[in-house]
Design a protein around this motif. Structure first.
Motif, mmCIF file in Angstrom:
data_model
loop_
_atom_site.group_PDB
_atom_site.id
_atom_site.type_symbol
_atom_site.label_atom_id
_atom_site.label_comp_id
_atom_site.label_asym_id
_atom_site.label_seq_id
_atom_site.Cartn_x
_atom_site.Cartn_y
_atom_site.Cartn_z
ATOM 1 N N GLY A 8 0.903 -1.242 -0.034
ATOM 2 C CA GLY A 8 0.127 0.064 -0.126
ATOM 3 C C GLY A 8 0.704 1.160 -0.191
ATOM 4 O O GLY A 8 0.413 2.238 0.452
ATOM 5 N N ARG A 11 0.608 5.274 -3.049
ATOM 6 C CA ARG A 11 -0.420 6.375 -3.180
ATOM 7 C C ARG A 11 0.195 7.898 -2.496
ATOM 8 O O ARG A 11 1.055 7.657 -1.377
ATOM 9 C CB ARG A 11 -1.566 6.122 -2.360
ATOM 10 N N ILE A 15 1.168 7.184 4.164
ATOM 11 C CA ILE A 15 2.186 6.725 5.361
ATOM 12 C C ILE A 15 3.203 5.812 4.342
ATOM 13 O O ILE A 15 4.329 6.043 4.471
ATOM 14 C CB ILE A 15 1.469 5.964 6.308
ATOM 15 N N ASP A 34 1.518 -1.754 -4.567
ATOM 16 C CA ASP A 34 0.008 -1.246 -4.233
ATOM 17 C C ASP A 34 -0.872 -2.182 -5.159
ATOM 18 O O ASP A 34 -0.251 -2.651 -6.083
ATOM 19 C CB ASP A 34 0.063 0.174 -4.453
ATOM 20 N N PHE A 43 -13.067 -0.461 -3.997
ATOM 21 C CA PHE A 43 -11.845 -0.032 -4.363
ATOM 22 C C PHE A 43 -11.842 1.031 -5.383
ATOM 23 O O PHE A 43 -11.076 0.808 -6.504
ATOM 24 C CB PHE A 43 -10.921 -1.093 -4.545
ATOM 25 N N GLY A 49 -3.943 3.664 -4.485
ATOM 26 C CA GLY A 49 -2.828 4.117 -5.352
ATOM 27 C C GLY A 49 -2.870 3.564 -6.597
ATOM 28 O O GLY A 49 -2.856 2.253 -6.832
ATOM 29 N N CYS A 74 0.452 -5.254 -6.280
ATOM 30 C CA CYS A 74 0.102 -6.547 -5.583
ATOM 31 C C CYS A 74 -1.204 -6.061 -4.841
ATOM 32 O O CYS A 74 -1.282 -5.116 -3.784
ATOM 33 C CB CYS A 74 1.104 -6.797 -4.181
ATOM 34 N N ASN A 102 1.152 -2.036 5.337
ATOM 35 C CA ASN A 102 0.763 -0.859 5.501
ATOM 36 C C ASN A 102 -0.628 -0.698 4.500
ATOM 37 O O ASN A 102 -1.438 0.269 5.057
ATOM 38 C CB ASN A 102 1.855 0.182 4.678
ATOM 39 N N VAL A 105 -7.749 -0.244 4.356
ATOM 40 C CA VAL A 105 -8.939 0.494 3.930
ATOM 41 C C VAL A 105 -9.654 1.166 4.833
ATOM 42 O O VAL A 105 -9.901 0.339 6.131
ATOM 43 C CB VAL A 105 -9.894 -0.636 3.196
ATOM 44 N N VAL A 126 -8.375 -6.672 3.375
ATOM 45 C CA VAL A 126 -7.244 -6.086 3.140
ATOM 46 C C VAL A 126 -6.425 -5.773 4.610
ATOM 47 O O VAL A 126 -5.409 -6.365 4.475
ATOM 48 C CB VAL A 126 -7.625 -4.567 2.648
ATOM 49 N N TYR A 169 -13.215 -1.687 10.619
ATOM 50 C CA TYR A 169 -11.906 -1.013 10.692
ATOM 51 C C TYR A 169 -11.320 -1.179 11.979
ATOM 52 O O TYR A 169 -10.297 -1.707 12.100
ATOM 53 C CB TYR A 169 -12.025 0.794 10.397
ATOM 54 N N LYS A 173 -8.272 -3.737 12.905
ATOM 55 C CA LYS A 173 -7.178 -3.255 13.507
ATOM 56 C C LYS A 173 -6.614 -3.823 14.884
ATOM 57 O O LYS A 173 -5.504 -4.094 15.189
ATOM 58 C CB LYS A 173 -7.210 -1.796 13.616
ATOM 59 N N PRO A 199 -0.648 4.631 14.419
ATOM 60 C CA PRO A 199 -0.759 6.168 14.501
ATOM 61 C C PRO A 199 -2.127 6.479 14.603
ATOM 62 O O PRO A 199 -2.984 5.654 14.865
ATOM 63 C CB PRO A 199 -0.847 6.228 13.031
ATOM 64 N N HIS A 201 -4.126 10.563 13.965
ATOM 65 C CA HIS A 201 -4.841 11.322 13.097
ATOM 66 C C HIS A 201 -3.929 11.787 12.019
ATOM 67 O O HIS A 201 -2.665 12.885 12.402
ATOM 68 C CB HIS A 201 -5.495 12.512 13.391
ATOM 69 N N THR A 204 -3.573 12.334 5.401
ATOM 70 C CA THR A 204 -3.258 11.568 4.164
ATOM 71 C C THR A 204 -4.395 11.684 3.335
ATOM 72 O O THR A 204 -5.292 12.149 3.689
ATOM 73 C CB THR A 204 -2.727 10.070 4.395
ATOM 74 N N LEU A 206 -6.244 9.105 2.781
ATOM 75 C CA LEU A 206 -7.406 8.416 3.555
ATOM 76 C C LEU A 206 -7.934 9.421 4.630
ATOM 77 O O LEU A 206 -8.958 9.306 5.186
ATOM 78 C CB LEU A 206 -6.755 6.928 4.285
HETATM 79 N N1 LIG Z 1 -4.016 8.358 7.876
HETATM 80 C C1 LIG Z 1 -4.093 8.054 9.375
HETATM 81 O O1 LIG Z 1 -4.857 8.903 9.988
HETATM 82 C C2 LIG Z 1 -4.086 6.646 9.695
HETATM 83 C C3 LIG Z 1 -4.216 6.375 11.235
HETATM 84 C C4 LIG Z 1 -4.057 5.216 11.612
HETATM 85 C C5 LIG Z 1 -3.909 4.135 10.872
HETATM 86 N N2 LIG Z 1 -3.701 4.276 9.565
HETATM 87 C C6 LIG Z 1 -3.249 3.081 8.649
HETATM 88 O O2 LIG Z 1 -2.138 3.517 7.795
HETATM 89 C C7 LIG Z 1 -2.102 2.852 6.609
HETATM 90 C C8 LIG Z 1 -1.676 3.677 5.371
HETATM 91 O O3 LIG Z 1 -2.951 4.619 5.399
HETATM 92 P P1 LIG Z 1 -2.956 5.838 4.761
HETATM 93 O O4 LIG Z 1 -3.478 7.060 5.692
HETATM 94 O O5 LIG Z 1 -1.303 6.505 4.386
HETATM 95 O O6 LIG Z 1 -3.692 5.906 3.423
HETATM 96 P P2 LIG Z 1 -3.483 5.779 1.854
HETATM 97 O O7 LIG Z 1 -4.934 5.516 1.591
HETATM 98 O O8 LIG Z 1 -2.587 6.778 1.275
HETATM 99 O O9 LIG Z 1 -2.734 4.284 1.918
HETATM 100 C C9 LIG Z 1 -3.495 2.922 1.743
HETATM 101 C C10 LIG Z 1 -3.139 2.111 0.792
HETATM 102 O O10 LIG Z 1 -3.619 0.926 0.862
HETATM 103 C C11 LIG Z 1 -3.669 0.689 -0.662
HETATM 104 N N3 LIG Z 1 -4.645 -0.425 -0.830
HETATM 105 C C12 LIG Z 1 -5.849 -0.566 -0.516
HETATM 106 N N4 LIG Z 1 -6.486 -1.827 -0.962
HETATM 107 C C13 LIG Z 1 -5.243 -2.446 -1.106
HETATM 108 C C14 LIG Z 1 -5.430 -3.890 -1.376
HETATM 109 N N5 LIG Z 1 -6.344 -4.824 -1.776
HETATM 110 N N6 LIG Z 1 -3.916 -4.279 -2.112
HETATM 111 C C15 LIG Z 1 -3.015 -3.781 -1.863
HETATM 112 N N7 LIG Z 1 -2.842 -2.208 -1.499
HETATM 113 C C16 LIG Z 1 -4.338 -1.736 -1.215
HETATM 114 C C17 LIG Z 1 -4.180 1.853 -1.209
HETATM 115 O O11 LIG Z 1 -4.164 1.734 -2.677
HETATM 116 C C18 LIG Z 1 -3.291 3.090 -0.660
HETATM 117 O O12 LIG Z 1 -2.467 3.065 -1.300
HETATM 118 C C19 LIG Z 1 -3.434 2.122 6.514
HETATM 119 O O13 LIG Z 1 -3.115 0.875 6.889
HETATM 120 C C20 LIG Z 1 -4.413 2.744 7.544
HETATM 121 O O14 LIG Z 1 -5.295 2.153 8.059
HETATM 122 C C21 LIG Z 1 -3.774 5.461 8.882
#
Ligand SMILES: NC(=O)c1ccc[n+]([C@@H]2O[C@H](COP(=O)([O-])OP(=O)(O)OC[C@H]3O[C@@H](n4cnc5c(N)ncnc54)[C@H](O)[C@@H]3O)[C@@H](O)[C@H]2O)c1
Length: 273
Positions: A8, A11, A15, A34, A43, A49, A74, A102, A105, A126, A169, A173, A199, A201, A204, A206
């Motif tokens: 992941g 994008r 993260i 990704d 999706f 991404g 992937c 990483n 969804v 996912v 979600y 987690k 993490p 907030h 990104t 998301l």
């Molecule tokens: N942004 C936040 O505040 C936050 C807080 C806590 C946890 N997270 C976690 O951090 C991680 C990254 O999230 P982010 O905020 O960078 O968002 P993001 O949307 O930029 O990243 C998530 C990525 O997962 C990919 N993805 C979705 N379905 C997929 C699949 N079937 N196979 C492969 N890739 C797939 C997406 O294409 C995307 O690039 C996630 O696991 C999210 O739950 C984020």
């Protein structure tokens, strides 16, 4: 030279992108990965991404001093796709030292009594099954090559606390922390450490969607909602993608050689347990 695979990570502003750039700067071979193309309404293009973004991130990693990076599409929901990801990393760089699960969804949010089964499956497939499949493929490789390894699962504050509209979600987690602990116990004898990072907030792609969603639910405008989050945080700010990347770089390094089975909060002091 060590090799890291980050799911992941294709994008922009995510993260995963920050992880890829940080590990490139730390001298790792980097495998950016990704889903690459939109698939159905769960999706949709605005949430994932795509391959063009992934290519840009690979290029950026290569431009970091001495950076060696490849991109591999992937879909973590598929065992075959996860196996191929590990295979491509080995073909390019000879071994796999670090896997960061990483891919996630976090945009399928619905009131619990109306929560759709398809949404539940999409999130769990996912966030939890994907981490299981990638970890299994990576662990097999790490055991076969010898020398240990590190697996890091990007969980969430939702791995420690409950959130409304987020049954799937939050469950996924919490489950990811369970997977982390079980794998840490079982893989320790191979020198493979397994940890989670939680993490809160971060704006990104998301995070931005979630800010809009919760602001609307609370009847607040976007900036007022975000300011409220900052005001409640002991450090007075939201998280940055590099806060997570730095924590992961530490956990992957020898400096964390006696740390496994941990679920580390990176939340500015908002989450305690
Ligand atoms: N942004 C936040 O505040 C936050 C807080 C806590 C946890 N997270 C976690 O951090 C991680 C990254 O999230 P982010 O905020 O960078 O968002 P993001 O949307 O930029 O990243 C998530 C990525 O997962 C990919 N993805 C979705 N379905 C997929 C699949 N079937 N196979 C492969 N890739 C797939 C997406 O294409 C995307 O690039 C996630 O696991 C999210 O739950 C984020």
């Amino acid at each position: 030279m060590k090799t890291v695979i980050i799911t992941g990570s294709g994008r922009k502003k995510g993260i995963g992108e920050a992880l890829a750039l940080r590990f490139a700067a730390e001298g790792y071979n980097v495998v950016v990965s990704d889903i690459g193309v939109a698939q159905g309404k769960e999706f949709a293009a605005e949430h994932i991404g795509n391959t063009a973004e992934m290519d840009e991130i690979v290029l950026a990693c290569q431009e970091v001093a001495g950076g060696r990076a490849i991109g591999v599409v992937c879909d973590v929901r598929s065992a075959e796709s996860c196996q191929n990801l590990i295979q491509k990393a080995v073909e390019a760089f000879g071994r796999v030292d670090v896997l960061i699960n990483n891919a996630g969804v976090g945009y399928l949010m619905e009131p619990f009594v109306d929560f759709k089964e398809e949404s539940w499956d999409a999130v769990l497939n996912v966030n939890l099954k994907g981490a299981f499949l990638c970890s299994q493929a990576a662990a097999r490789q790490m055991i076969a090559q010898g020398g240990g390894g590190s697996i890091i699962n990007i969980a969430s504050q939702a791995a420690k606390s409950g959130f409304p509209f987020a049954a799937a979600y939050t469950a996924s987690k919490h489950g990811l922390v369970g997977l982390t602990r079980s794998n840490a116990v079982e893989l320790g004898k191979f020198g493979i450490r397994v940890n989670a990072v939680c993490p809160n907030h971060i704006t990104t792609g998301l995070g931005d969607w979630q800010n809009k969603f919760f602001a609307e639910k609370l009847g607040l405008d976007y900036d007022t909602y975000l300011q409220g989050i900052k005001d409640r945080n002991p450090l007075g700010r939201t998280g940055a993608v590099d806060d997570i990347a730095k924590a992961c770089a530490f956990l992957a390094s020898d400096q964390a050689s006696y740390i496994t089975g941990e679920a580390m909060n990176v939340s500015g002091g908002e989450e305690y347990h």
